[in-house]
Design an enzyme around this catalytic site. Structure first.
Site, PDB file in Angstrom:
ATOM      1  N   GLU A  44      -0.280  -1.665   8.034  1.00 49.43           N
ATOM      2  CA  GLU A  44      -1.639  -2.152   7.833  1.00 49.43           C
ATOM      3  C   GLU A  44      -2.230  -2.653   9.147  1.00 49.43           C
ATOM      4  O   GLU A  44      -1.523  -2.831  10.150  1.00 49.43           O
ATOM      5  CB  GLU A  44      -1.644  -3.271   6.788  1.00 49.43           C
ATOM      6  CG  GLU A  44      -1.251  -2.775   5.418  1.00 49.43           C
ATOM      7  CD  GLU A  44      -1.261  -3.853   4.352  1.00 49.43           C
ATOM      8  OE1 GLU A  44      -1.184  -3.472   3.176  1.00 49.43           O
ATOM      9  OE2 GLU A  44      -1.350  -5.058   4.680  1.00 49.43           O
ATOM     10  N   CYS A  53      -0.499   5.274   6.026  1.00 48.65           N
ATOM     11  CA  CYS A  53       0.370   5.351   4.854  1.00 48.65           C
ATOM     12  C   CYS A  53       1.786   5.764   5.249  1.00 48.65           C
ATOM     13  O   CYS A  53       2.002   6.395   6.295  1.00 48.65           O
ATOM     14  CB  CYS A  53      -0.186   6.365   3.860  1.00 48.65           C
ATOM     15  SG  CYS A  53      -1.812   5.938   3.205  1.00 48.65           S
ATOM     16  N   GLU A  55       3.618   8.064   3.873  1.00 47.18           N
ATOM     17  CA  GLU A  55       3.747   9.513   3.903  1.00 47.18           C
ATOM     18  C   GLU A  55       3.293  10.072   5.254  1.00 47.18           C
ATOM     19  O   GLU A  55       3.932  10.964   5.814  1.00 47.18           O
ATOM     20  CB  GLU A  55       2.923  10.157   2.781  1.00 47.18           C
ATOM     21  CG  GLU A  55       3.337   9.743   1.389  1.00 47.18           C
ATOM     22  CD  GLU A  55       2.591   8.513   0.851  1.00 47.18           C
ATOM     23  OE1 GLU A  55       2.426   8.439  -0.372  1.00 47.18           O
ATOM     24  OE2 GLU A  55       2.173   7.643   1.652  1.00 47.18           O
TER      25      GLU A  55
END
EC number: 3.5.4.5
Length: 131
Positions: A44, A53, A55
């Site tokens: 973040e 993210c 992924e």
């Protein structure tokens, strides 16, 4: 250890290193490409849209290692299935076939849900549309 167990362990380890001071929602992902496991975690940022993210981190690690085709992926978030966001579904389509299995795992390592990429992103636009 079977192949999915290896992915689960790597995704859990990645999740434990996530940087999520704002949402407190840690996510880990691990994928297999050419038999090699690559993992990533969410990161973040105080400027919210600039986070990444899990992924995307795993895909970046795969690309850095020279890989180009995702064979299978595990995502671990909270107690409910943590499905990839829309942007990550498109990123998965860039490097995965429609039959790519996407497994959502609990923080305890239990399988919560498995979907194919085609189920998560029907009628996807992919690299084959540009050939």
């Amino acid at each position: 250890m079977n192949m999915i167990q290896e992915l689960i362990q790597e995704a859990l380890e990645a999740r434990s290193r996530a940087y999520a001071p704002y949402s407190r929602f840690q996510v880990g992902a691990a994928l297999r490409c050419d038999g090699v496991v690559h993992s990533g975690c969410n990161v973040e940022n105080a400027a919210y849209p600039l986070g990444t993210c899990a992924e995307a981190g795993a895909i970046a690690a795969m690309i850095r290692a020279g890989g180009r085709r995702i064979e299978e992926i595990v995502v671990v978030g909270g107690d409910a299935p943590c499905t990839p966001c829309g942007g990550c579904r498109q990123k998965l389509r860039e490097f995965g076939l429609p039959e790519l299995r996407v497994h959502m795992i609990s923080p305890k390592g239990d399988l919560l849900l498995t979907r194919t990429l085609a189920e998560l992103l029907p009628d996807a636009f992919g690299p084959d549309h540009l050939e």
